[in-house]
Design an enzyme around this catalytic site. Structure first.
Site, mmCIF file in Angstrom:
data_model
loop_
_atom_site.group_PDB
_atom_site.id
_atom_site.type_symbol
_atom_site.label_atom_id
_atom_site.label_comp_id
_atom_site.label_asym_id
_atom_site.label_seq_id
_atom_site.Cartn_x
_atom_site.Cartn_y
_atom_site.Cartn_z
ATOM 1 N N ARG A 1 54.386 40.884 -9.526
ATOM 2 C CA ARG A 1 53.851 40.805 -10.880
ATOM 3 C C ARG A 1 55.002 40.583 -11.867
ATOM 4 O O ARG A 1 56.119 41.028 -11.625
ATOM 5 C CB ARG A 1 53.148 42.116 -11.246
ATOM 6 C CG ARG A 1 51.996 42.477 -10.325
ATOM 7 C CD ARG A 1 51.505 43.895 -10.598
ATOM 8 N NE ARG A 1 50.310 44.192 -9.831
ATOM 9 C CZ ARG A 1 49.732 45.394 -9.793
ATOM 10 N NH1 ARG A 1 50.247 46.398 -10.490
ATOM 11 N NH2 ARG A 1 48.647 45.586 -9.069
ATOM 12 N N GLY B 1 64.476 46.795 3.452
ATOM 13 C CA GLY B 1 64.051 48.181 3.341
ATOM 14 C C GLY B 1 65.116 49.075 2.744
ATOM 15 O O GLY B 1 65.787 48.715 1.782
ATOM 16 N N GLY C 1 66.581 45.660 -0.395
ATOM 17 C CA GLY C 1 65.643 44.581 -0.674
ATOM 18 C C GLY C 1 64.631 44.417 0.439
ATOM 19 O O GLY C 1 63.979 45.374 0.871
ATOM 20 N N ASP D 1 62.593 44.573 -23.600
ATOM 21 C CA ASP D 1 62.946 43.425 -22.760
ATOM 22 C C ASP D 1 62.437 42.142 -23.397
ATOM 23 O O ASP D 1 61.256 42.044 -23.761
ATOM 24 C CB ASP D 1 62.320 43.556 -21.366
ATOM 25 C CG ASP D 1 63.017 44.575 -20.487
ATOM 26 O OD1 ASP D 1 64.071 45.101 -20.900
ATOM 27 O OD2 ASP D 1 62.510 44.842 -19.380
ATOM 28 N N ASN E 1 64.731 50.133 -23.428
ATOM 29 C CA ASN E 1 65.020 48.867 -24.110
ATOM 30 C C ASN E 1 63.752 48.087 -24.378
ATOM 31 O O ASN E 1 62.742 48.263 -23.685
ATOM 32 C CB ASN E 1 65.921 47.966 -23.236
ATOM 33 C CG ASN E 1 67.281 48.550 -22.968
ATOM 34 O OD1 ASN E 1 67.887 49.164 -23.830
ATOM 35 N ND2 ASN E 1 67.779 48.340 -21.747
ATOM 36 N N GLY F 1 64.382 49.029 -19.803
ATOM 37 C CA GLY F 1 65.391 50.070 -19.722
ATOM 38 C C GLY F 1 65.168 50.869 -18.455
ATOM 39 O O GLY F 1 64.041 51.268 -18.151
ATOM 40 N N ASP G 1 63.762 50.133 -10.114
ATOM 41 C CA ASP G 1 63.365 51.251 -10.965
ATOM 42 C C ASP G 1 62.032 51.835 -10.504
ATOM 43 O O ASP G 1 61.837 53.059 -10.521
ATOM 44 C CB ASP G 1 63.255 50.809 -12.420
ATOM 45 C CG ASP G 1 64.588 50.368 -12.990
ATOM 46 O OD1 ASP G 1 65.630 50.849 -12.507
ATOM 47 O OD2 ASP G 1 64.575 49.543 -13.927
ATOM 48 N N ASP H 1 58.763 38.335 -9.777
ATOM 49 C CA ASP H 1 59.723 38.842 -10.756
ATOM 50 C C ASP H 1 60.295 40.139 -10.195
ATOM 51 O O ASP H 1 59.577 41.123 -10.041
ATOM 52 C CB ASP H 1 59.014 39.089 -12.092
ATOM 53 C CG ASP H 1 59.948 39.544 -13.194
ATOM 54 O OD1 ASP H 1 61.119 39.838 -12.897
ATOM 55 O OD2 ASP H 1 59.505 39.624 -14.348
ATOM 56 N N ASN I 1 72.015 50.323 -4.449
ATOM 57 C CA ASN I 1 71.786 49.158 -3.594
ATOM 58 C C ASN I 1 73.091 48.826 -2.878
ATOM 59 O O ASN I 1 74.111 49.513 -3.063
ATOM 60 C CB ASN I 1 71.226 47.975 -4.393
ATOM 61 C CG ASN I 1 72.175 47.481 -5.478
ATOM 62 O OD1 ASN I 1 73.404 47.655 -5.406
ATOM 63 N ND2 ASN I 1 71.626 46.842 -6.505
#
Length: 314
Positions: A293, A227, A224, A12, A10, A38, A254, A248, A186
């Site tokens: 970042r 771990g 998260g 973004d 995609n 994406g 990913d 961010d 997750n």
């Protein structure tokens, strides 16, 4: 050891906002940016740049400026894009709000990604030549199943069940799980898949892991800042997260998945828990750098940066 990534790409469009707006609320953004995204393309970049593995990306873009830009960006990372086709639909777009504390809200317009419901002969050949195959669920289930069917006997099929809605559907979910060698989810996706399988029990985390681990050869649950948990048969392994100051969080999962797959190339069709834990530790280090970042693909660190963090922690 080549990684073949079959999935979405995609453009973004990211707006920085003080906080994520509520229903019906309008907020003034402090800035806007555009960049590659994406889940599939993000993971291919992570495998190549942070994982240090030769990577092949298989997907679709439109015949438009966004498609041209995304092609050029992937090629600049050394990714083989011979399996990236041009569809009649426009290139996919993700509309993203990122708050000051690093949280995000995302709306995806699939566009050309929705056409990846089968693989052409040349695309299947690229998958068959790879040492590990990685897919997500931002393309049609039929395309994901085609990728699994095309893999070599030696190559593990790693599925990042995101978004989890397709895997939570009865029937489709069972077909996908039957092909998986390593499943990555997750905690939200974990519970969503269990509910889709008819398990409405409010499990504690350990019990939820046990329930889904019984359905796949290997399971990785990312948590998260807590771990990740790895389950292979009756064995369990906890992989701690690395300290991070989030700017961010878009694409952090990913980054983890791409590096995990890169580090599993050559581990065999059914990787053992030690190999998965080692790969997950490297993925966690890469993700910790990425969340500090802005951006998705732009935030992915180099393999040298990841090795430096691992060396400091070790």
């Amino acid at each position: 050891m080549t990684v073949a990534v079959v999935g979405s790409v995609n453009m973004d469009v990211v707006a920085r906002v003080p906080r994520i707006p509520g229903p019906g609320e309008t907020l003034m953004a402090t800035g806007v940016s555009r960049g590659g995204g994406g889940k599939g393309a993000n993971q291919a970049v992570a495998a190549a740049r942070a994982g240090g593995a030769p990577s092949v990306f298989i997907g679709a873009v439109g015949a438009d400026a966004d498609g041209d830009a995304l092609r050029a960006a992937l090629a600049a990372d050394g990714i083989d894009i011979s399996g990236l086709v041009t569809a009649s639909a426009p290139t996919g777009v993700a509309l993203i709000s990122v708050s000051d504390d690093g949280e995000n809200a995302i709306v995806v317009v699939a566009g050309a990604n929705a056409t990846v419901d089968r693989l052409a002969d040349d695309q299947r050949a690229l998958v068959a030549a790879a040492d590990v195959v990685l897919a997500q669920l931002e393309i049609p289930v039929a395309g994901v199943l085609a990728a699994a069917a095309a893999r070599a006997e030696r190559a593990p099929f790693v599925l990042n069940a995101a978004p989890s809605s397709a895997l939570a559907e009865r029937g489709a979910g069972a077909r996908l799980l039957a092909e998986v060698d390593v499943l990555v989810v997750n905690e939200h996706e974990l519970r969503d898949i269990l509910r889709g399988a008819g398990d409405d029990t409010e499990h504690e985390l350990d019990a939820a892991v046990d329930a889904l681990a019984a359905e796949v050869p290997a399971l990785v649950v990312t948590l998260g800042a807590a771990g990740a948990v790895i389950a292979v048969g009756p064995e369990r392994r906890q992989v701690p997260a690395f300290p991070a100051s989030p700017v961010d969080t878009v694409g952090a999962g990913d980054t983890f998945c791409g590096v995990l797959a890169a580090r599993l190339s050559g581990a065999g069709r059914r990787p053992q828990i030690d190999a998965i834990a080692d790969a997950a530790r490297v993925g966690a280090a890469a993700a910790a750098i990425a969340v500090a970042r802005p951006g998705a693909q732009d935030a992915v660190p180099t393999a040298r940066e990841v090795d430096a963090l691992l060396g400091i922690i070790a």
